[in-house]
Motif scaffolding. Sequence first.
Motif, PDB file in Angstrom:
ATOM      1  N   GLY B  34       0.826  -1.211   0.000  1.00 12.37           N
ATOM      2  CA  GLY B  34       0.000   0.000   0.000  1.00 12.37           C
ATOM      3  C   GLY B  34       0.852   1.248   0.000  1.00 12.37           C
ATOM      4  N   ILE B  35       1.824   1.273   0.908  1.00 14.72           N
ATOM      5  CA  ILE B  35       2.694   2.451   0.999  1.00 14.72           C
ATOM      6  C   ILE B  35       3.478   2.615  -0.309  1.00 14.72           C
ATOM      7  N   ALA B  36       3.896   1.479  -0.874  1.00 12.31           N
ATOM      8  CA  ALA B  36       4.684   1.555  -2.110  1.00 12.31           C
ATOM      9  C   ALA B  36       3.867   2.181  -3.234  1.00 12.31           C
ATOM     10  N   THR B  37       2.599   1.741  -3.388  1.00 13.47           N
ATOM     11  CA  THR B  37       1.792   2.346  -4.458  1.00 13.47           C
ATOM     12  C   THR B  37       1.585   3.832  -4.189  1.00 13.47           C
ATOM     13  N   LEU B  38       1.387   4.146  -2.909  1.00 13.84           N
ATOM     14  CA  LEU B  38       1.180   5.556  -2.558  1.00 13.84           C
ATOM     15  C   LEU B  38       2.412   6.380  -2.906  1.00 13.84           C
ATOM     16  N   VAL B  39       3.569   5.907  -2.387  1.00 16.33           N
ATOM     17  CA  VAL B  39       4.810   6.659  -2.603  1.00 16.33           C
ATOM     18  C   VAL B  39       5.161   6.716  -4.093  1.00 16.33           C
ATOM     19  N   MET B  40       4.943   5.595  -4.760  1.00 15.12           N
ATOM     20  CA  MET B  40       5.245   5.567  -6.192  1.00 15.12           C
ATOM     21  C   MET B  40       4.429   6.625  -6.934  1.00 15.12           C
ATOM     22  N   SER B  41       3.127   6.619  -6.684  1.00 15.68           N
ATOM     23  CA  SER B  41       2.281   7.597  -7.382  1.00 15.68           C
ATOM     24  C   SER B  41       2.666   9.014  -7.006  1.00 15.68           C
ATOM     25  N   LEU B  42       2.843   9.238  -5.706  1.00 18.75           N
ATOM     26  CA  LEU B  42       3.134  10.604  -5.260  1.00 18.75           C
ATOM     27  C   LEU B  42       4.449  11.109  -5.848  1.00 18.75           C
ATOM     28  N   THR B  43       5.484  10.248  -5.794  1.00 21.23           N
ATOM     29  CA  THR B  43       6.780  10.721  -6.290  1.00 21.23           C
ATOM     30  C   THR B  43       6.741  10.878  -7.808  1.00 21.23           C
ATOM     31  N   THR B  44       6.006   9.987  -8.482  1.00 17.28           N
ATOM     32  CA  THR B  44       5.906  10.125  -9.934  1.00 17.28           C
ATOM     33  C   THR B  44       5.205  11.426 -10.288  1.00 17.28           C
ATOM     34  N   ILE B  45       4.094  11.691  -9.594  1.00 17.04           N
ATOM     35  CA  ILE B  45       3.352  12.926  -9.867  1.00 17.04           C
ATOM     36  C   ILE B  45       4.238  14.133  -9.630  1.00 17.04           C
ATOM     37  N   GLU B  46       4.908  14.112  -8.480  1.00 19.64           N
ATOM     38  CA  GLU B  46       5.746  15.253  -8.133  1.00 19.64           C
ATOM     39  C   GLU B  46       6.858  15.442  -9.165  1.00 19.64           C
ATOM     40  N   ALA B  47       7.510  14.332  -9.516  1.00 19.34           N
ATOM     41  CA  ALA B  47       8.626  14.435 -10.456  1.00 19.34           C
ATOM     42  C   ALA B  47       8.138  14.906 -11.818  1.00 19.34           C
ATOM     43  N   LEU B  48       6.973  14.390 -12.245  1.00 19.45           N
ATOM     44  CA  LEU B  48       6.429  14.821 -13.533  1.00 19.45           C
ATOM     45  C   LEU B  48       6.145  16.318 -13.505  1.00 19.45           C
ATOM     46  N   GLU B  49       5.547  16.770 -12.409  1.00 19.89           N
ATOM     47  CA  GLU B  49       5.211  18.191 -12.309  1.00 19.89           C
ATOM     48  C   GLU B  49       6.468  19.045 -12.250  1.00 19.89           C
ATOM     49  N   ASP B  50       7.416  18.641 -11.383  1.00 20.15           N
ATOM     50  CA  ASP B  50       8.661  19.407 -11.253  1.00 20.15           C
ATOM     51  C   ASP B  50       9.410  19.457 -12.571  1.00 20.15           C
ATOM     52  N   THR B  51       9.485  18.284 -13.226  1.00 17.99           N
ATOM     53  CA  THR B  51      10.267  18.212 -14.449  1.00 17.99           C
ATOM     54  C   THR B  51       9.654  19.075 -15.543  1.00 17.99           C
ATOM     55  N   THR B  52       8.334  18.943 -15.733  1.00 14.91           N
ATOM     56  CA  THR B  52       7.725  19.751 -16.787  1.00 14.91           C
ATOM     57  C   THR B  52       7.798  21.233 -16.426  1.00 14.91           C
ATOM     58  N   ASP B  53       7.561  21.574 -15.160  1.00 16.70           N
ATOM     59  CA  ASP B  53       7.650  22.988 -14.762  1.00 16.70           C
ATOM     60  C   ASP B  53       9.018  23.555 -15.099  1.00 16.70           C
ATOM     61  N   THR B  54      10.049  22.795 -14.713  1.00 18.85           N
ATOM     62  CA  THR B  54      11.410  23.283 -14.934  1.00 18.85           C
ATOM     63  C   THR B  54      11.685  23.408 -16.429  1.00 18.85           C
ATOM     64  N   TYR B  55      11.286  22.376 -17.140  1.00 18.83           N
ATOM     65  CA  TYR B  55      11.467  22.365 -18.592  1.00 18.83           C
ATOM     66  C   TYR B  55      10.759  23.575 -19.205  1.00 18.83           C
ATOM     67  N   TYR B  56       9.510  23.762 -18.830  1.00 20.07           N
ATOM     68  CA  TYR B  56       8.715  24.858 -19.381  1.00 20.07           C
ATOM     69  C   TYR B  56       9.362  26.205 -19.082  1.00 20.07           C
ATOM     70  N   GLN B  57       9.814  26.335 -17.837  1.00 21.14           N
ATOM     71  CA  GLN B  57      10.347  27.611 -17.415  1.00 21.14           C
ATOM     72  C   GLN B  57      11.665  27.914 -18.127  1.00 21.14           C
ATOM     73  N   ARG B  58      12.517  26.904 -18.129  1.00 22.35           N
ATOM     74  CA  ARG B  58      13.853  27.106 -18.677  1.00 22.35           C
ATOM     75  C   ARG B  58      13.799  27.393 -20.172  1.00 22.35           C
ATOM     76  N   TYR B  59      12.875  26.782 -20.859  1.00 23.98           N
ATOM     77  CA  TYR B  59      12.806  26.971 -22.313  1.00 23.98           C
ATOM     78  C   TYR B  59      11.604  27.791 -22.731  1.00 23.98           C
ATOM     79  N   ARG B  60      11.062  28.534 -21.739  1.00 26.44           N
ATOM     80  CA  ARG B  60      10.069  29.556 -21.984  1.00 26.44           C
ATOM     81  C   ARG B  60       8.869  29.075 -22.797  1.00 26.44           C
TER      82      ARG B  60
END
Lengths: 238, 793
Positions: B34-60
């Motif tokens: 249970g914790i693994a699915t939770l952590v997996m989803s949460l970290t994936t969501i966070e990483a996806l959001e962080d990565t796209t945000d950074t990508y978007y920002q850096r390349y305008r």
Amino acid sequence: MPDNTLPTLVAKDITKVYQTGEVEVRALDGVSFELYRGEMVVLLGASGSGKSTLLNILGGLDRPTTGSVLFDNADLSRMSEHDLTLFRRDHVGFVFQFYNLIPSLTARENVALVTEIAQHPLSPEQALELVKLENRLDHFPAQLSGGEQQRVAIARAIAKQPDILLCDEPTGALDKQTGILVMDAIATINRELGTSTAVITHNTVVGGMADRIVSISDGRIAGIEHNRQRVSAAELDW
Amino acid sequence: MAIVHFSPLDKKRWRDLVKLRGQVLAVALVIASGIATLVMSLTTIEALEDTTDTYYQRYRFADVFAGLTRAPDFLTHRIAELDGVMSVETRISQYVTLDVPDFNEPVTGRLLSIPEHQQPTLNQLVLRKGRWISGRAEDEVIVSENFADAHQLDIGDNLAAILQGSKRSLTVVGIALCPEFIYALGPGALLPDDQRFGILWMSREVLASAFDLKDAFNDVALSLHHGADARAVMTELDTLLKPYGGISAIPRSEQMSNWFIQNEIAQQKSMAMVLPVIFISVAIFLANMVLSRLIATERTEIGLLKAFGYSGTQIAWHYVRMMLVIGATGTLIGCAVGVLFGHYNIDMYAQMFRFPVLIFQPGVHNYVLAVLAGVLASVLGALGAVTRAATLPPAQAMAPPSPPAYRHSIISSGALQRKLDQSTRIAIRQIERWPLRSIMTSTGIGFSVALVIMTFQWDDALNHMARVYFEQAQRQDVVVGMSQPRAIHAVQDFTHLPGVLRAEPMRYISADLSVGNVTHRGTLTAIQQHASLQPIYDDANDITVAVPESGLVIAHRLARKLNVKVGDIITVNVLSGRRPTLSLTVTAMIETYIGMPAYVNLAYINRLLMEAPNMNFVNLLIDEAQQPQLFSELKQTPIVAAITIKSAAQDAFQRTLVDHLMVFVSMFSLLAAMLGFGVAYNSTRIALSERGRELATLRVLGFTRGEISYVLLGEVMLLILAGLGLGCALGYGLVWFIITLFDTELFRIPYLIEPSTYGKAVVIIFIATLLSAALVRRRVDKLDLIRVLKTRE
Ligand SMILES: Nc1ncnc2c1ncn2[C@@H]1O[C@H](COP(=O)(O)OP(=O)(O)OP(=O)(O)O)[C@@H](O)[C@H]1O
Ligand SMILES: [Mg+2]
């Protein structure tokens, strides 16, 4: 009538050594013993003297460290686990101090447990009648008194018409009155079915009911006494 | 130096944990899942959001996008002056047909202009290889990395493009990525197909002269000031661009590439809600079961402790702490596995989306949440059993428990009486005696089956969707898009091309459909009365709906969004040409899996638009044998702007979705199997510990090991069988729940579960439970008869 020439079981020079860590316990130390057809033997001895160990080995629940136990020319001490199970299934009935009934089965069903797998069983009703429980067929263990439970256990042990009936302190948890009923049931079985019977007890008086009284001390047979006249349970001076 | 002091209770706790290690581990593993699915989803969501945000920002990455026909450059200043606009990038965008060496099929390219010598202000490129265009040579092009990789294009390679009817050879000088095209979809495509669609960046000057757009542009992107009202800016921009053929502006959230990524994140979020809840609920039940049993066996000890003066709270705290140790173990393993899976997931996304940056820095809040979930599971799991222990009066605790009262029942004693052997009867009475526990065991098994069904159903659904969409709903082999609308009779030209068996015109019309204040930005699909290659197809009911003489046939989902029914009127603002506003009546509705189409009669709409009968797409049915000739002809045809080959699209669907899915399926099947194993193992172990005496008795009576295993496992097996059946029903429900949760504007997952999916789920979980049974069976074989019978329970 016991037949002193035909042994059902022959134990030859058996020893049983328990090794627990550094300590070595000789529970049995060279016991030779015959159980004759149809006889009733009472085993007496101090606590820890090795009575249960002997009985368990005779019944194929346990194996001796050395020595042999012969039944019909077969040596129990060399049998496979599976053959021992079959030996118990077909030839031995056990009764213990704690009745060990299956709580989820009624008296009748507890007996049927054995009759279903035995070769020439009595019907559960017949077996329960022998211990005078024909009126308690459909009671669950929780609905029976201690003595009644023990008698169901006896009915269960003898329903397969075993060659040997082994009882380890069958009255240990019962009061005197109930104890008589239980010992009476065992004697009836021994007499009517001709089952070779061994009973362990701490109550020396019970010896009066036996053909032979075997005293055990420190893992050896300290003496054997023959009774010329067997008495009934009710006549014993408890 | 501090002296560590262990109280006797501490020592007891550790010994108990060691003694019960198998069950403790099983509970911990389920919590961990249970914790693994939770952590997996949460970290994936966070990483996806962080990565796209950074990508978007850096390349305008821009905030607003708009397409138009042609506007003079001076309009740029007017756009820049709009309230809230930070910067403006005007450009030229054009779809063209490409001819790639060693690739027979036609390829669609999107040409986008970039300034010579420098990056655009917005939607900047990540140059991965080569250099920027120089402005000296006309034929220089930077291609998207996806496209370059799909065709093994390298710096210096050539490819041909048909620009305004003339074939031009282009030289690759650079290979790049762009935040605007993380997800690059060709026109009309469902999924990215890097072989048949690519982005190419070229000099603004070169494109301006090629497409007759000197000092003009046909596409614009804006970035906004922080906090600016995007809606207001878009309205003003629309007004400004309207005279220039503007198709209304879209915000970043509706930009295709970003929309897909946000959709992916949203799906992960739904997963993060559903799965951990299931796992943790089952863990709570298991924990409760194990602790209840432990406390039952320790009644006397509890009584003694109380007699010595320990309070109920102290005893409760002892067991809660024990459960917390189990929970902590589960949480720890779960966090580790979850982060690992999360990392694996985001790596997969990074590969799929080719992120140039990858931010995987799971924040502390993920772990805090995980720990909270772990503690919650532990405390809830301990609650029932511990309360009972704490409130047990010492005198009663020290007396042996009264023997369980069994009852006669219809099943075990009634009409079936004679048909049952005693062993089976024991199993049934056991279940009847502990109905709640039995139900929970079956439910636990059921949930693990349901989870497997859910995962495999994705595969069923996608395959079904593909079958319906590509084989039933669409019957053409090729869709040809034209650079500009053509008269309908031009269809004849296609009929004469090699291998064409049938050609039918079609027109896509971008439009805003609105009712009241709800607006949907979509497309009208206009087809002829008896169109057979692209009919109006009801996916769910498997029927073709006749094209009405007038009015609209819309998808149910669209009807729900606009809250209309058959007979209602929808206001349609056409976004191209003279941009008329039409009122169309809904004449029928269809159920579709993909998209929210709105169909209209081609002749009828052309009449309403007051235009000569026009089309901008042609559907072709072709003879496969002549496909190469056809493709090479099409590549030479000037009016052809895009070609979609159905079989290729179908392959792309298979590759992208189905293959991606297999990873997901195996991951969750494993977790579900762990769940099933955990439930079955605990049930069996507890049954063994409760009934050791009974089993030993049976052994003494002459039952073989196999026979007593039947008595023990028979009960558990009955529950497992019930659980497997229940699981199929639960799976049915869970799939329904997930489908409802995932009903997006893009697609609806068909509610279809193949019989084989039930079969696979049942087999997987059954094997997992057999494994646990085998483990317990080993313990049955080692049962010490004499010792068990010597003691009083
Ligand atoms: N599994 C075992 N491991 C080690 N020693 C054992 C084991 N079983 C029995 N013993 C030892 O063997 C000896 C004989 O035990 P046994 O149970 O036969 O005695 P007993 O005569 O039946 O006594 P009681 O009248 O108390 O039942 C004892 O000293 C006992 O401690
Ligand atoms: Mg003894």
